[in-house]
Design a protein around this motif. Sequence first.
Motif, PDB file in Angstrom:
ATOM      1  N   HIS A 158      17.511   1.938  -2.379  1.00  0.00           N
ATOM      2  CA  HIS A 158      16.928   0.617  -2.151  1.00  0.00           C
ATOM      3  C   HIS A 158      15.426   0.582  -2.446  1.00  0.00           C
ATOM      4  CE1 HIS A 158      20.730  -0.522  -0.346  1.00  0.00           C
ATOM      5  NE2 HIS A 158      20.647   0.489   0.499  1.00  0.00           N
ATOM      6  N   LEU A 159      14.981   1.413  -3.382  1.00  0.00           N
ATOM      7  CA  LEU A 159      13.572   1.401  -3.772  1.00  0.00           C
ATOM      8  C   LEU A 159      13.408   0.710  -5.121  1.00  0.00           C
ATOM      9  CD1 LEU A 159      12.401   5.042  -2.854  1.00  0.00           C
ATOM     10  CD2 LEU A 159      12.414   2.986  -1.414  1.00  0.00           C
ATOM     11  N   THR A 160      12.251   0.110  -5.314  1.00  0.00           N
ATOM     12  CA  THR A 160      11.938  -0.497  -6.605  1.00  0.00           C
ATOM     13  C   THR A 160      11.522   0.599  -7.589  1.00  0.00           C
ATOM     14  OG1 THR A 160       9.588  -0.802  -6.107  1.00  0.00           O
ATOM     15  CG2 THR A 160      11.107  -2.557  -5.400  1.00  0.00           C
ATOM     16  N   ALA A 161      11.417   0.237  -8.863  1.00  0.00           N
ATOM     17  CA  ALA A 161      11.025   1.200  -9.894  1.00  0.00           C
ATOM     18  C   ALA A 161       9.625   1.745  -9.613  1.00  0.00           C
ATOM     19  CB  ALA A 161      11.077   0.542 -11.266  1.00  0.00           C
ATOM     20  N   ARG A 166       9.780   4.199  -6.728  1.00  0.00           N
ATOM     21  CA  ARG A 166      10.363   5.477  -7.162  1.00  0.00           C
ATOM     22  C   ARG A 166       9.338   6.302  -7.941  1.00  0.00           C
ATOM     23  NH1 ARG A 166      15.816   5.903  -6.665  1.00  0.00           N
ATOM     24  NH2 ARG A 166      16.955   3.985  -6.173  1.00  0.00           N
ATOM     25  N   GLU A 167       8.535   5.620  -8.740  1.00  0.00           N
ATOM     26  CA  GLU A 167       7.497   6.311  -9.513  1.00  0.00           C
ATOM     27  C   GLU A 167       6.503   6.983  -8.566  1.00  0.00           C
ATOM     28  OE1 GLU A 167       3.870   5.212 -12.635  1.00  0.00           O
ATOM     29  OE2 GLU A 167       5.453   3.748 -12.214  1.00  0.00           O
ATOM     30  N   THR A 168       6.100   6.264  -7.519  1.00  0.00           N
ATOM     31  CA  THR A 168       5.164   6.832  -6.549  1.00  0.00           C
ATOM     32  C   THR A 168       5.801   7.990  -5.794  1.00  0.00           C
ATOM     33  OG1 THR A 168       4.182   4.625  -6.279  1.00  0.00           O
ATOM     34  CG2 THR A 168       3.641   6.280  -4.611  1.00  0.00           C
ATOM     35  N   LEU A 169       7.060   7.827  -5.397  1.00  0.00           N
ATOM     36  CA  LEU A 169       7.765   8.896  -4.690  1.00  0.00           C
ATOM     37  C   LEU A 169       7.875  10.144  -5.567  1.00  0.00           C
ATOM     38  CD1 LEU A 169       9.431  10.025  -2.358  1.00  0.00           C
ATOM     39  CD2 LEU A 169      11.435   8.847  -3.305  1.00  0.00           C
ATOM     40  N   ASP A 170       8.205   9.962  -6.840  1.00  0.00           N
ATOM     41  CA  ASP A 170       8.309  11.099  -7.762  1.00  0.00           C
ATOM     42  C   ASP A 170       6.975  11.828  -7.876  1.00  0.00           C
ATOM     43  OD1 ASP A 170      10.964  10.534  -8.225  1.00  0.00           O
ATOM     44  OD2 ASP A 170      10.601   9.450 -10.116  1.00  0.00           O
ATOM     45  N   MET A 209       0.822  -1.215   0.000  1.00  0.00           N
ATOM     46  CA  MET A 209       0.000   0.000   0.000  1.00  0.00           C
ATOM     47  C   MET A 209       0.856   1.265   0.000  1.00  0.00           C
ATOM     48  SD  MET A 209      -3.207  -1.176   2.430  1.00  0.00           S
ATOM     49  CE  MET A 209      -2.202  -2.079   3.622  1.00  0.00           C
ATOM     50  N   MET A 210       2.005   1.176  -0.640  1.00  0.00           N
ATOM     51  CA  MET A 210       2.868   2.338  -0.843  1.00  0.00           C
ATOM     52  C   MET A 210       3.091   2.476  -2.348  1.00  0.00           C
ATOM     53  SD  MET A 210       5.590   1.899   2.347  1.00  0.00           S
ATOM     54  CE  MET A 210       6.299   3.530   2.133  1.00  0.00           C
ATOM     55  N   ASP A 211       1.964   2.504  -3.069  1.00  0.00           N
ATOM     56  CA  ASP A 211       2.009   2.489  -4.525  1.00  0.00           C
ATOM     57  C   ASP A 211       1.108   3.569  -5.107  1.00  0.00           C
ATOM     58  OD1 ASP A 211      -0.520   1.463  -4.009  1.00  0.00           O
ATOM     59  OD2 ASP A 211       0.082  -0.599  -4.425  1.00  0.00           O
ATOM     60  N   THR A 212       1.202   3.751  -6.405  1.00  0.00           N
ATOM     61  CA  THR A 212       0.428   4.786  -7.084  1.00  0.00           C
ATOM     62  C   THR A 212      -1.069   4.518  -6.986  1.00  0.00           C
ATOM     63  OG1 THR A 212       2.263   5.113  -8.622  1.00  0.00           O
ATOM     64  CG2 THR A 212       0.113   5.978  -9.278  1.00  0.00           C
ATOM     65  N   LYS A 213      -1.473   3.248  -7.047  1.00  0.00           N
ATOM     66  CA  LYS A 213      -2.896   2.913  -6.955  1.00  0.00           C
ATOM     67  C   LYS A 213      -3.489   3.401  -5.638  1.00  0.00           C
ATOM     68  CE  LYS A 213      -4.410  -1.084  -5.585  1.00  0.00           C
ATOM     69  NZ  LYS A 213      -4.768  -2.521  -5.461  1.00  0.00           N
TER      70      LYS A 213
END
Length: 411
Positions: free
Chosen positions: A363-366, A369-373, A337-341
């Motif tokens: 140490h983040l997945t792609a 990183r997309e969600t963080l951006d 639950m730390m995703d764009t959805k």
Amino acid sequence: MISITEAKNKVAHYFDRNQTHWAVALFERAITDNNEPLQVDYSLSLKPPTEKEVLRDTTQARAWARAWRKDPHASFIQWITREWSSVGRQEVPDRLVFTSPEDIAGFAHRKSQWNKSWKRCLALASRWNSRWRAQCLMPEQLYLCTTLDQNVAQVVGKTLLKSSSLSDKDWDMLLLVLDWLLDNPETRVYVRQLPIRGIDSKWLEQHRAVIEPLYSAMTEKPGFVFLKTPHQFRMKFLDAALAPDGICDLSLSPQELNRYPKLPKLVFILENLVSVLAFPAIDGALVIHGSGYAVSAFSDVTWLRQVPVLYWGDLDSNGFAILNQLRHHHPHVTSMMMDTKTLEQHRELCVYEERPNRGSFDHLTAEERETLDLLLSGDKALRLEQERIEWDYVLREVPMYLSSPTFNYMD
């Protein structure tokens, strides 16, 4: 013409610039048994009036000279004789001349400060000579004595202002702490255990800025270490079969948690404590409150490397920074639950993150990183707190993570 007030300000400024140098010199003299008084050579021109200035305002010139003659520190004045055709022979204050720090401090209203400073420098020198140096240098290291003396002297100067501002009680305690540290170089205890009346952790932290530089200069170590109260992680057993004697809610230090004898099938680490307490029963699982950046302490829980770990933090930059930190020691951790959805479905519940973490996260997945951006893409960083996500959504999502082919809980 320099007034008395102007002169005192100038001399005070000179004292403030040089008292550290004088303190170091006193310390160096004391540790080499040099009992000669410390001499200084400082003078300040009083800019006496010219004949023309006297004629322009005789009353002011006389008042100025009279004020200096009556000043309690008139003994520091060097007078000169002027022969003026228009006003005759005059004795005029020419300059102030000082030959010791005591004289300068007295004139500049710094006497009390200087008295405390030099007395404390001499107290440190006495202790250094009588016991501390011998504790810091082995007999075969005596050739290092001069260098060590110089290093300690420099730090005495650097800590002078803080040292001289301490009350007598705090100063005495500081010396006792240094005594203990040098007497017990390898002993690790809580501050509470020091055999010093009135000592406590708060006092030590308040005065660490004086104690630690002195200790480091003497021992050539980066600092001293006392035991700290270990962080306690709140945890809940989601499977009663794992709970010791049926106790499902515990708080343990990382070291105690590492001794837990039953290896679970799955561990959840959650940022929000209420989420931990509300989490549903799951076979073979336990859930731990991560306590923010305290997750670094999980490095001491070695068995976590042997079991699947799901981390659920706040959806903001600091949440991802904590995940990144956790993965530094446990790279296999999976986020949930730390995703764009999740972000898009709760966008209206977001607030602005006051202090976003814009560091480098290796140490983040792609997808992470997309969600963080996305969180950082606007003028202000977004934040979706974990507890704002409705509980029904959580109950639907958790089983999906457990059944995911990329997660081996069901195997």
